[in-house]
Design a protein around this motif. Structure first.
Motif, short mmCIF file in Angstrom:
data_model
loop_
_atom_site.label_atom_id
_atom_site.label_comp_id
_atom_site.label_asym_id
_atom_site.label_seq_id
_atom_site.Cartn_x
_atom_site.Cartn_y
_atom_site.Cartn_z
N ASP A 112 0.80 -1.24 0.00
CA ASP A 112 0.00 0.00 0.00
C ASP A 112 0.83 1.29 0.00
OD1 ASP A 112 -2.20 -1.54 -0.02
OD2 ASP A 112 -2.88 -1.08 2.02
N THR A 113 2.15 1.16 -0.10
CA THR A 113 2.96 2.38 -0.19
C THR A 113 2.79 3.05 -1.54
OG1 THR A 113 4.58 1.70 1.44
CG2 THR A 113 5.35 3.23 -0.23
N GLY A 114 2.55 2.28 -2.57
CA GLY A 114 2.47 2.89 -3.89
C GLY A 114 1.59 2.09 -4.82
N ASN A 115 1.70 2.40 -6.10
CA ASN A 115 0.93 1.62 -7.06
C ASN A 115 1.83 1.13 -8.20
OD1 ASN A 115 1.28 4.14 -8.18
ND2 ASN A 115 -0.72 4.19 -9.18
N GLY A 116 3.07 0.78 -7.80
CA GLY A 116 3.95 0.12 -8.75
C GLY A 116 4.92 1.03 -9.46
N HIS A 117 4.77 2.35 -9.31
CA HIS A 117 5.70 3.25 -9.99
C HIS A 117 6.88 3.56 -9.07
CE1 HIS A 117 3.00 3.92 -13.32
NE2 HIS A 117 2.00 4.05 -12.46
N ARG A 118 7.90 4.15 -9.65
CA ARG A 118 9.05 4.59 -8.86
C ARG A 118 9.41 6.02 -9.23
NH1 ARG A 118 7.75 0.95 -6.32
NH2 ARG A 118 8.93 -0.85 -5.60
N GLU A 119 9.87 6.76 -8.21
CA GLU A 119 10.44 8.07 -8.49
C GLU A 119 11.95 7.90 -8.40
OE1 GLU A 119 7.74 10.29 -5.47
OE2 GLU A 119 7.49 11.09 -7.49
N GLY A 120 12.69 8.91 -8.84
CA GLY A 120 14.14 8.75 -8.81
C GLY A 120 14.57 7.68 -9.79
#
Ligand code: UN1
Length: 499
Positions: free
Chosen positions: A461-469
């Motif tokens: 639940d931290t994200g929806n599969g994407h990444r930043e950086g």
């Protein structure tokens, strides 16, 4: 040159100009350490959002047609301006959101690093070539921009997080409407002012300040917005994602964390103490990567606990501008109340409060939102304080009897942002890396300190599969275009003309 601290008052930046909002309501920016009013920014409405999105949509065709290396030249200049104004920006950041100057300098530095790193992509933005199944046919793919991007950011990293989103969106050839957090509107305006000063054409980067419910929702719902990039609470992120799902928009979410560190008997306890104090109480615990659970092997529980409590009690609270302050205030009275409610929940659940657990109002601190660094022990993994994100200077000690148990506890939450393990045994460390279910893992380091050129983000639940950086962020802000060029001069049917 810009008068950096003379923040443009009460205006949004749209289509290359500072413009009055449609309504006359204003947000007030207040220093959380002192109560000092720093300035005002528009409490904008859907009409302001509409203006900004239209400006961004109008600017898009010529920005996407600008060669990426040329786009990047402007971004390099923006990085240079960030370098030149680092100290002023850091001081404004400390005044607007409270964390100490050493940390706001780091925040600006992270924006500088990100801007240089991603501007470098202007001369790469690699796609790839690959052989075709057929003779005399070329096949390759390239990244294409999507259009108008909405960027919605939190107040805890008011320079770094906008840079993670805005710079890659721009280098890929998108235009942007940026909504900074309501607690840090002035920094949002400064960020955009610097990028405009670097030479971005009108409409390429616009900023509209205001609360999430009005401005954020209007942005997400605007038909000309193609991509939404959001960092903030899980509750808001999921709500926005629902809207985006319905409207068929791409959305990148970076949300909550309940990050944990495992400390094993062979760990260097001095190092672990330094790292955990920094990870739990840096930014007053207001990081998505903050260490809010310390899972300690029972053999070293007592020794580690003693060290942590002594160090937490020695931390000096105060105005982040003062050189001897270790921990600044929480960002607002509401945030302080929320943290304190969690402390009461923890006590009610039977956890033992070792230190902290109270607001601090001595002397000048009474004017700000100061909360004593707080450590609980006898925390059981299923307690709410061990499951829910608190976003404040509160950490839990949870005892484990083995590495397996520690990893199960670490993974036993709905979030999966960052994790850490302290051990001198390489086999143990490598096994933990295999089994920990988070987007970021540290060995012999706390849970904070990600660098911009590696992917940042989390599982579950931290994200929806994407990444930043990292280069991975380019996938959020570009669309793959596959190209086939048949120069055989005849019809060649894929999959059919095989033999
Ligand atoms: C956040 O936790 O909200 O890794 C962002 C870090 C910083 C970024 C943190 N570079 O701690």
């Amino acid at each position: 040159m810009l008068e950096l601290l003379a923040v443009p008052q009460g205006r949004n930046y749209i289509a290359g100009r500072w413009v009055d909002p449609v309504g006359d309501r204003m947000l007030t920016s207040v220093n959380p350490a002192t109560g000092e009013v720093l300035g005002v920014a528009p409490d904008s409405s859907a009409a302001d959002v509409d203006r900004a999105v239209r400006a961004a949509a109008e600017a898009w065709p010529s920005w996407r047609a600008t060669p990426a290396p040329r786009r990047a030249e402007i971004l390099f200049r923006a990085a240079e301006l960030l370098v030149r104004h680092k100290e002023e920006l850091a001081r404004l950041a400390t005044r607007e959101m409270g964390k100490i100057l050493t940390e706001t300098r780091g925040d600006v530095q992270e924006a500088i690093d990100m801007t240089y790193f991603i501007a470098g992509e202007g001369r790469r933005l690699h796609g790839y070539t690959t052989p075709s199944e057929m003779p005399h046919k070329a096949a390759y793919c390239v990244r294409a921009p999507l259009g108008v991007v909405a960027v919605i950011t939190p107040w805890n990293f008011p320079m770094a997080i906008p840079s993670w989103k805005i710079v890659p969106a721009l280098v890929c050839g998108n235009t942007v409407v940026f909504k900074p957090a309501s607690y840090t509107p002035l920094l949002g305006l400064k960020f955009v002012e610097l990028f405009a000063e670097a030479g971005l054409p009108p409409g390429v980067l616009n900023v509209v300040t205001g609360p999430g419910e009005a401005v954020g929702d209007a942005l997400v719902e605007h038909p000309q917005v193609r991509v939404v990039s959001f960092t903030g609470s899980t509750e808001t992120g999921l709500r926005l994602a629902e809207k985006c799902g319905r409207l068929g928009k791409r959305v990148s979410l970076e949300m909550g964390g309940k990050n944990a560190a495992i400390v094993l008997p062979d760990a260097d306890l001095g190092l672990a103490t330094d790292a955990l104090i920094w990870s739990a109480f840096g930014t007053t615990g207001q990081r998505c990567t903050a260490c809010s659970r310390i899972i300690v092997h029972r053999e070293v529980r007592e020794a580690l606990t003693e060290r942590l409590v002594a160090r937490a009690e020695a931390l000096r609270l105060g105005d982040g501008l003062a050189p001897d302050t270790d921990v600044g205030p929480l960002v607002s009275a509401a945030q302080l109340e929320r943290v304190h409610r969690y402390v009461e929940v923890g006590t009610g659940e039977g956890a033992r409060l070792l230190t902290g657990g109270r607001r601090v109002t001595d002397g000048a601190l009474a004017r700000g939102h100061f909360y004593a660094p707080t450590i609980f022990d006898q925390v059981r993994p299923e307690m709410r304080i061990a499951q829910e994100e608190i976003f404040g200077p509160v950490t839990d000690l949870i005892e484990a009897a083995s590495l397996e148990e520690a990893i199960a506890i670490l993974n036993g939450v709905r979030y999966g942002l960052s994790a850490s393990i302290f051990t001198r045994d390489v086999n143990t460390a490598m096994r933990a890396i295999d089994e920990i279910d988070t987007g970021i893992v540290y060995v012999n380091h706390g849970t904070i300190g990600a660098e911009v050129h590696l992917p940042f983000g989390g599982t579950k639940d931290t994200g929806n599969g994407h990444r930043e950086g990292g280069l991975q962020v380019l996938d959020v802000f570009s669309e793959w275009k596959a190209v086939y060029i048949d120069y055989s001069g005849r019809l060649q049917r894929a999959q059919i003309d095989k033999d």
